[in-house]
Write an enzyme that holds these catalytic residues in place. Sequence first.
Site, mmCIF file in Angstrom:
data_model
loop_
_atom_site.group_PDB
_atom_site.id
_atom_site.type_symbol
_atom_site.label_atom_id
_atom_site.label_comp_id
_atom_site.label_asym_id
_atom_site.label_seq_id
_atom_site.Cartn_x
_atom_site.Cartn_y
_atom_site.Cartn_z
ATOM 1 N N SER A 35 -65.901 -52.655 36.306
ATOM 2 C CA SER A 35 -66.207 -52.621 34.871
ATOM 3 C C SER A 35 -65.204 -51.710 34.202
ATOM 4 C CB SER A 35 -67.618 -52.070 34.646
ATOM 5 O OG SER A 35 -67.774 -51.643 33.315
ATOM 6 N N TYR A 93 -73.560 -45.370 36.226
ATOM 7 C CA TYR A 93 -73.053 -46.746 36.342
ATOM 8 C C TYR A 93 -71.523 -46.726 36.390
ATOM 9 C CZ TYR A 93 -71.785 -51.505 34.918
ATOM 10 O OH TYR A 93 -71.217 -52.757 34.848
HETATM 11 N N1 LIG Z 1 -72.486 -57.905 31.443
HETATM 12 C C1 LIG Z 1 -71.476 -57.085 31.183
HETATM 13 O O1 LIG Z 1 -71.191 -56.793 30.014
HETATM 14 C C2 LIG Z 1 -70.638 -56.529 32.316
HETATM 15 C C3 LIG Z 1 -69.478 -55.819 32.014
HETATM 16 C C4 LIG Z 1 -68.715 -55.298 33.064
HETATM 17 C C5 LIG Z 1 -69.105 -55.503 34.372
HETATM 18 N N2 LIG Z 1 -70.237 -56.195 34.649
HETATM 19 C C6 LIG Z 1 -70.612 -56.368 36.057
HETATM 20 O O2 LIG Z 1 -70.747 -57.749 36.331
HETATM 21 C C7 LIG Z 1 -71.700 -57.937 37.380
HETATM 22 C C8 LIG Z 1 -72.744 -58.958 36.953
HETATM 23 O O3 LIG Z 1 -73.438 -58.456 35.829
HETATM 24 P P1 LIG Z 1 -74.252 -59.392 34.826
HETATM 25 O O4 LIG Z 1 -74.108 -58.785 33.484
HETATM 26 O O5 LIG Z 1 -73.894 -60.806 35.026
HETATM 27 O O6 LIG Z 1 -75.743 -59.102 35.326
HETATM 28 P P2 LIG Z 1 -77.003 -60.049 35.511
HETATM 29 O O7 LIG Z 1 -78.177 -59.110 35.498
HETATM 30 O O8 LIG Z 1 -77.000 -61.193 34.556
HETATM 31 O O9 LIG Z 1 -76.813 -60.631 36.993
HETATM 32 C C9 LIG Z 1 -76.888 -59.820 38.131
HETATM 33 C C10 LIG Z 1 -77.376 -60.653 39.305
HETATM 34 O O10 LIG Z 1 -77.414 -59.795 40.461
HETATM 35 C C11 LIG Z 1 -78.585 -60.069 41.183
HETATM 36 N N3 LIG Z 1 -78.973 -58.906 41.979
HETATM 37 C C12 LIG Z 1 -79.463 -57.714 41.536
HETATM 38 N N4 LIG Z 1 -79.758 -56.924 42.568
HETATM 39 C C13 LIG Z 1 -79.432 -57.621 43.693
HETATM 40 C C14 LIG Z 1 -79.516 -57.324 45.065
HETATM 41 N N5 LIG Z 1 -80.006 -56.153 45.518
HETATM 42 N N6 LIG Z 1 -79.092 -58.251 45.955
HETATM 43 C C15 LIG Z 1 -78.618 -59.453 45.513
HETATM 44 N N7 LIG Z 1 -78.531 -59.785 44.217
HETATM 45 C C16 LIG Z 1 -78.946 -58.877 43.320
HETATM 46 C C17 LIG Z 1 -79.629 -60.408 40.127
HETATM 47 O O11 LIG Z 1 -80.719 -61.151 40.675
HETATM 48 C C18 LIG Z 1 -78.791 -61.203 39.124
HETATM 49 O O12 LIG Z 1 -78.825 -62.596 39.418
HETATM 50 C C19 LIG Z 1 -72.271 -56.546 37.702
HETATM 51 O O13 LIG Z 1 -71.581 -56.012 38.811
HETATM 52 C C20 LIG Z 1 -71.952 -55.761 36.451
HETATM 53 O O14 LIG Z 1 -71.861 -54.379 36.700
HETATM 54 C C21 LIG Z 1 -71.028 -56.710 33.649
#
Ligand SMILES: NC(=O)c1ccc[n+]([C@@H]2O[C@H](COP(=O)([O-])OP(=O)(O)OC[C@H]3O[C@@H](n4cnc5c(N)ncnc54)[C@H](O)[C@@H]3O)[C@@H](O)[C@H]2O)c1
Length: 265
Positions: free
Chosen positions: A146, A159
């Site tokens: 991120s 985070y």
């Molecule tokens: N959304 C943003 O703005 C953003 C920005 C930068 C980075 N990210 C990163 O992108 C990645 C995805 O984020 P997102 O926003 O799509 O989140 P999201 O909550 O939509 O999806 C996360 C997924 O991870 C799964 N998950 C959670 N704990 C788990 C576990 N213990 N084992 C297996 N699966 C598990 C959940 O069931 C879910 O399907 C993360 O690593 C997040 O830090 C997101």
Amino acid sequence: MQNWLGLEGQVVIVTGGASGIGKHVAETLKDAGATAVIADLSVETGDMLEDMFCVKCDVTSAESVNAMVAAVVEKYGKVDALVNNAGINLPRLLVDVKGERPEYELNEKSFDLMFGINVKGLMFCAQACAKQMLKQGKGVILNMSSESGKEGSQGQSAYSATKGAVDSFTRSWAKELGKYNIRVLACAPGIMEATGLRTPAYNEALAYTRGVKPEDLSTDYTKVIPLGRDGKLDEVGNLVAYLVSDRASYIAGTTINISGGKSRG
Ligand SMILES: NC(=O)c1ccc[n+]([C@@H]2O[C@H](COP(=O)([O-])OP(=O)(O)OC[C@H]3O[C@@H](n4cnc5c(N)ncnc54)[C@H](O)[C@@H]3O)[C@@H](O)[C@H]2O)c1
């Protein structure tokens, strides 16, 4: 230029692939001809999500991760790439200076939850897949970082620290595994359109840590993002598809920013 990425027949595991960024990444890979496998806590093994095979997996358990990789190898015979994407974000202040919401102060539970999934879980998945890739003599591990891991973020220090760890793991693993033809790299999205991560509870916690009401959390990004808007999930999907493909064959040990120019990278 059709099939430019050459992903046809490539088996790619996407952790956290049932929602948000992971789901879009998996769909983009599938559309590019890859066999995307969704490994997620919220699916059942054998489910098909938009024609993609699902394996139930809790990334915080080495046993669960090893079983997931074994199930993929049993079904498809190989793992060409891992998109190490599962992650959570719980906004927390180091100190609740106003003293109004002590639940939004960092404690051991929230710290362990974030580090357990974002760092330990990411390591278990990389380890299990790297062992398979070593047998194959080839592979790609793409870690989802991120922008906050590079820049820091008010109310999201733990985070951000998990993502700093992701970047650091990426550099070291690339050094350990490059000689075995395994590329390790990361990408770092900035502010994205809403995903499953942005729940009402998340918004409430984030607003408190920023000293505003949830309804006043700004969505006007023109002042903070040079491109003037949030990022689209498809844009991350496109980047990841490129990075795991052989078109990116000389990119390793680095974290590629995708933040509309917001982060210095
Ligand atoms: N959304 C943003 O703005 C953003 C920005 C930068 C980075 N990210 C990163 O992108 C990645 C995805 O984020 P997102 O926003 O799509 O989140 P999201 O909550 O939509 O999806 C996360 C997924 O991870 C799964 N998950 C959670 N704990 C788990 C576990 N213990 N084992 C297996 N699966 C598990 C959940 O069931 C879910 O399907 C993360 O690593 C997040 O830090 C997101």
